[in-house]
Design a protein around this motif. Structure first.
Motif, PDB file in Angstrom:
ATOM      1  N   ASN A 294     -42.337 -47.093  24.359  1.00 17.22           N
ATOM      2  CA  ASN A 294     -43.500 -46.443  24.974  1.00 17.22           C
ATOM      3  C   ASN A 294     -43.378 -44.931  25.115  1.00 17.22           C
ATOM      4  O   ASN A 294     -44.385 -44.242  25.238  1.00 17.22           O
ATOM      5  CB  ASN A 294     -43.777 -47.064  26.347  1.00 17.22           C
ATOM      6  N   SER A 295     -42.144 -44.393  25.156  1.00 16.57           N
ATOM      7  CA  SER A 295     -42.011 -42.938  25.340  1.00 16.57           C
ATOM      8  C   SER A 295     -41.129 -42.359  24.241  1.00 16.57           C
ATOM      9  O   SER A 295     -40.149 -42.973  23.813  1.00 16.57           O
ATOM     10  CB  SER A 295     -41.429 -42.638  26.710  1.00 16.57           C
ATOM     11  N   PHE A 296     -41.526 -41.168  23.796  1.00 23.08           N
ATOM     12  CA  PHE A 296     -40.884 -40.593  22.600  1.00 23.08           C
ATOM     13  C   PHE A 296     -40.599 -39.110  22.748  1.00 23.08           C
ATOM     14  O   PHE A 296     -41.348 -38.389  23.399  1.00 23.08           O
ATOM     15  CB  PHE A 296     -41.798 -40.783  21.375  1.00 23.08           C
ATOM     16  N   PHE A 297     -39.535 -38.686  22.051  1.00 20.58           N
ATOM     17  CA  PHE A 297     -39.251 -37.264  21.885  1.00 20.58           C
ATOM     18  C   PHE A 297     -39.426 -36.975  20.392  1.00 20.58           C
ATOM     19  O   PHE A 297     -38.966 -37.743  19.549  1.00 20.58           O
ATOM     20  CB  PHE A 297     -37.799 -36.957  22.332  1.00 20.58           C
ATOM     21  N   LEU A 298     -40.151 -35.885  20.075  1.00 18.28           N
ATOM     22  CA  LEU A 298     -40.494 -35.605  18.671  1.00 18.28           C
ATOM     23  C   LEU A 298     -39.642 -34.469  18.115  1.00 18.28           C
ATOM     24  O   LEU A 298     -39.438 -33.463  18.795  1.00 18.28           O
ATOM     25  CB  LEU A 298     -41.972 -35.213  18.549  1.00 18.28           C
ATOM     26  N   VAL A 299     -39.138 -34.642  16.897  1.00 14.51           N
ATOM     27  CA  VAL A 299     -38.341 -33.587  16.259  1.00 14.51           C
ATOM     28  C   VAL A 299     -38.928 -33.256  14.877  1.00 14.51           C
ATOM     29  O   VAL A 299     -39.040 -34.134  14.021  1.00 14.51           O
ATOM     30  CB  VAL A 299     -36.859 -34.027  16.087  1.00 14.51           C
ATOM     31  N   GLY A 300     -39.276 -31.984  14.700  1.00 10.89           N
ATOM     32  CA  GLY A 300     -39.759 -31.521  13.394  1.00 10.89           C
ATOM     33  C   GLY A 300     -38.654 -30.783  12.666  1.00 10.89           C
ATOM     34  O   GLY A 300     -37.471 -30.894  13.011  1.00 10.89           O
TER      35      GLY A 300
ATOM     36  N   ASP B  52     -33.588 -37.432  26.969  1.00  9.88           N
ATOM     37  CA  ASP B  52     -32.970 -38.502  27.772  1.00  9.88           C
ATOM     38  C   ASP B  52     -34.035 -39.393  28.401  1.00  9.88           C
ATOM     39  O   ASP B  52     -33.843 -40.589  28.576  1.00  9.88           O
ATOM     40  CB  ASP B  52     -32.089 -37.902  28.879  1.00  9.88           C
ATOM     41  N   SER B  53     -35.174 -38.768  28.738  1.00  8.06           N
ATOM     42  CA  SER B  53     -36.208 -39.559  29.416  1.00  8.06           C
ATOM     43  C   SER B  53     -37.100 -40.320  28.425  1.00  8.06           C
ATOM     44  O   SER B  53     -37.995 -41.044  28.843  1.00  8.06           O
ATOM     45  CB  SER B  53     -37.051 -38.661  30.328  1.00  8.06           C
ATOM     46  N   ALA B  54     -36.853 -40.132  27.120  1.00  4.43           N
ATOM     47  CA  ALA B  54     -37.636 -40.879  26.116  1.00  4.43           C
ATOM     48  C   ALA B  54     -36.869 -42.133  25.698  1.00  4.43           C
ATOM     49  O   ALA B  54     -35.640 -42.127  25.626  1.00  4.43           O
ATOM     50  CB  ALA B  54     -37.888 -40.001  24.902  1.00  4.43           C
ATOM     51  N   GLU B  55     -37.645 -43.202  25.421  1.00  3.13           N
ATOM     52  CA  GLU B  55     -36.989 -44.433  24.947  1.00  3.13           C
ATOM     53  C   GLU B  55     -36.512 -44.289  23.515  1.00  3.13           C
ATOM     54  O   GLU B  55     -35.556 -44.924  23.096  1.00  3.13           O
ATOM     55  CB  GLU B  55     -38.001 -45.594  24.972  1.00  3.13           C
ATOM     56  N   ALA B  56     -37.248 -43.461  22.751  1.00  2.00           N
ATOM     57  CA  ALA B  56     -36.960 -43.393  21.309  1.00  2.00           C
ATOM     58  C   ALA B  56     -37.354 -42.028  20.755  1.00  2.00           C
ATOM     59  O   ALA B  56     -38.004 -41.238  21.445  1.00  2.00           O
ATOM     60  CB  ALA B  56     -37.732 -44.488  20.576  1.00  2.00           C
ATOM     61  N   LEU B  57     -36.940 -41.794  19.497  1.00  2.03           N
ATOM     62  CA  LEU B  57     -37.276 -40.524  18.845  1.00  2.03           C
ATOM     63  C   LEU B  57     -38.164 -40.768  17.643  1.00  2.03           C
ATOM     64  O   LEU B  57     -38.015 -41.788  16.954  1.00  2.03           O
ATOM     65  CB  LEU B  57     -36.002 -39.808  18.386  1.00  2.03           C
TER      66      LEU B  57
ATOM     67  N   LYS C 163     -49.322 -43.872  24.398  1.00  9.20           N
ATOM     68  CA  LYS C 163     -47.870 -43.638  24.379  1.00  9.20           C
ATOM     69  C   LYS C 163     -47.576 -42.353  25.159  1.00  9.20           C
ATOM     70  O   LYS C 163     -48.442 -41.482  25.314  1.00  9.20           O
ATOM     71  CB  LYS C 163     -47.379 -43.491  22.939  1.00  9.20           C
ATOM     72  N   LYS C 164     -46.321 -42.225  25.597  1.00 10.26           N
ATOM     73  CA  LYS C 164     -45.928 -41.034  26.342  1.00 10.26           C
ATOM     74  C   LYS C 164     -45.028 -40.164  25.461  1.00 10.26           C
ATOM     75  O   LYS C 164     -44.151 -40.686  24.761  1.00 10.26           O
ATOM     76  CB  LYS C 164     -45.159 -41.477  27.600  1.00 10.26           C
TER      77      LYS C 164
END
Lengths: 217, 291
Positions: A20-26, A83-88, A54-55
């Motif tokens: 549900n929560s993600f960190f995005l990397v370009g 750290d606070s994201a479930e996935a990347l 989604k968050k």
């Protein structure tokens, strides 16, 4: 550069459905030039994911996403957000995504893109493929034009019987690369290079996965 | 049965035809056509997944033709086999008694009915000819000694109507250098152009069989132009088929084929008839051509 294309959103949503929560990397290199991993692409992805409930806890454009150590160092200041994201979700090529897999040992890592080919940019965001990274470059004998890449059959010894009016059997819009090579060698007075029978390629020189240590002692 | 090579070496006008393996295991029709051609052709080619459409293997069909008393020409493309498979199929052909092999690169996979197939093209036609000659001399591609060499008669194709022709002629010369002994050309419709090609070909010690692709209607000719790599039917022939009307179009097509054979008879070494589904008409074409 490595050419990438964003996956259809539905396909990405299916891949990430368990988180549900993600960190995005370009990535500031190829994926930025392709428009698949620059600041604008990340902002757009954030918006679309949020619309789907989604968050997104944060995101950033890595300088060179496939550079494992550098990216790891750059990520340090985003520790709280990832750290606070479930996935990347990685918005670069397959290499950049797998660099993140190496860095984030305990989180799922997804790719937002399909990685297509090594490309030349001819106009803004218009790309074509001229090199297939075959590991045994022969273009010194073919007028600097690669038939391994530009011929769908990768022929090394001239056009196939399907060439018609100088066009390719597989794509009638494309010029047959062997006609291009012929014309170039003719212009350079080096048609003699087309009379030699080229040897079969040594596919042993490109056994996957390749590795290279270029460091000088 | 070594009719083809013997007749070729004796300098006879050669007649070969194409035998298209069926898609499926029912061989009745194909065998019936092959039987009708018995005694009328020097050799029968078994095509290899022609136009990239999956069919019975050319090697298996060659063996059946051989058992019938025909002298088969084993068509072998590089599209579906890497260098191990190509060499092992050539050895396989030899041990089954097959003695002629036509070395082809092959149409691209997207021309056919398995568009998602992985195209192989590990090697290509000119290199395949070199491989045949190497196997004939007792060595495989890697230089390993064979326990018993092959005795295969290697042939190739050329497209005399290719435009531009120069790169195609360069490839032709490479195939000659690689050991091709005979050429079965892509379809010939322009006899004047073919005369020009023969002037070049006569510089080399190879036999040339003019390719005859039989047309049955204007619609078929248009279909070929749009879908079959390497063949272009000129507008004047399409008009001739159209003018013949629906009922007589086939007869007009047979006339065109026969007329072309007569026209090339004195300038090349033979005719290779590709009847594409009209194999039963080959005897009639030969009759009209006076052969």
């Amino acid at each position: 550069m490595i050419i990438s294309k964003q996956k259809p959103l539905e396909e990405l949503l299916d891949a990430i459905k368990n988180n549900n929560s993600f960190f995005l990397v370009g990535c500031s290199e190829c994926a930025s030039l392709c428009g698949t991993g620059d600041d604008a692409a990340i902002a757009e992805m954030k918006k679309r994911l949020e619309e789907k409930g989604k968050k997104v806890t944060g995101g950033f454009v890595a300088k060179t996403g496939c550079q494992v150590l550098g990216t790891k160092v750059e990520l340090k200041k985003f520790k709280e957000a990832f750290d606070s994201a479930e996935a990347l979700i990685i918005m670069s090529c397959g290499a950049g995504t797998q660099a993140a897999v190496e860095i984030f040992k305990d989180k799922p890592v997804y790719t937002a893109n399909d990685t297509l080919f090594l490309g030349n940019m001819t106009r803004f965001r218009v790309f074509d493929e001229r090199c297939s990274l075959c590991g045994e470059c022969i273009i010194n004998k073919t007028g600097g034009i690669c038939p391994v890449t530009n011929c769908p059959k990768g022929l090394l010894n001239g056009p196939c019987g399907g060439m018609n009016n100088g066009k390719c059997e597989v794509d009638r819009e494309k010029d047959c690369v062997w006609v291009r090579i012929y014309n170039r060698l003719n212009d350079l007075h080096r048609l003699d290079q087309m009379e030699e029978i080229a040897e079969p390629k040594d596919y042993g020189k490109h056994t996957k996965p390749s590795a290279l240590t270029g460091k000088k002692d | 049965m070594r009719k083809f090579r013997e007749a070729l070496e004796a300098g006879e006008f050669l007649v070969t035809a194409e035998c298209g393996p069926p898609k499926g295991t029912d061989l009745k029709e194909m065998l019936k056509h092959a039987k009708e051609l018995f005694g009328k052709v020097h050799a029968l080619n078994a095509t290899d997944n022609q136009s990239s459409v999956m069919r019975v293997s050319s090697l298996a069909i060659c063996k059946l033709l051989l058992d019938m008393g025909h002298d088969p020409i084993f068509q072998l493309t590089c599209r579906d086999r890497n260098r191990l498979a190509l060499q092992s199929d050539i050895l396989g052909a030899h041990v089954l008694g097959i003695r002629n092999v036509l070395c082809l690169t092959g149409d691209y996979v997207t021309a056919g009915d398995h568009k998602g197939a992985k195209p192989v093209f590990d090697i290509e036609s000119a290199q395949l000819l070199q491989v045949v000659n190497s196997l004939n001399n007792g060595k495989d591609m890697a230089g390993n000694e064979l326990k018993g060499s092959t005795d295969m008669f290697p042939g190739a194709t050329v497209t005399p109507e290719a435009k531009p022709i120069e790169p195609q002629l360069m490839k032709f010369r490479k195939k000659v250098k690689a050991g091709a002994r005979f050429f079965q050309t892509q379809a010939i419709y322009d006899v004047e152009n073919f005369k020009g090609f023969m002037k070049e070909a006569r510089k080399y010690n190879v036999k040339i069989l003019a390719g005859i692709v039989v047309l049955k209607s204007a619609g078929m000719a248009t279909f070929i132009n749009n879908n079959v790599p390497g063949i272009t039917v000129p507008q004047n022939l399409i008009d001739e088929l159209k003018a013949a009307g629906k009922e007589k179009a086939l007869s007009a097509g047979l006339d065109i084929a026969a007329r072309t054979i007569r026209a090339v008879r004195d300038i090349c070494d033979g005719a290779h008839i590709m009847a594409i589904g009209m194999e039963d008409k080959v005897p009639e074409i030969l009759k009209r051509a006076g052969i």
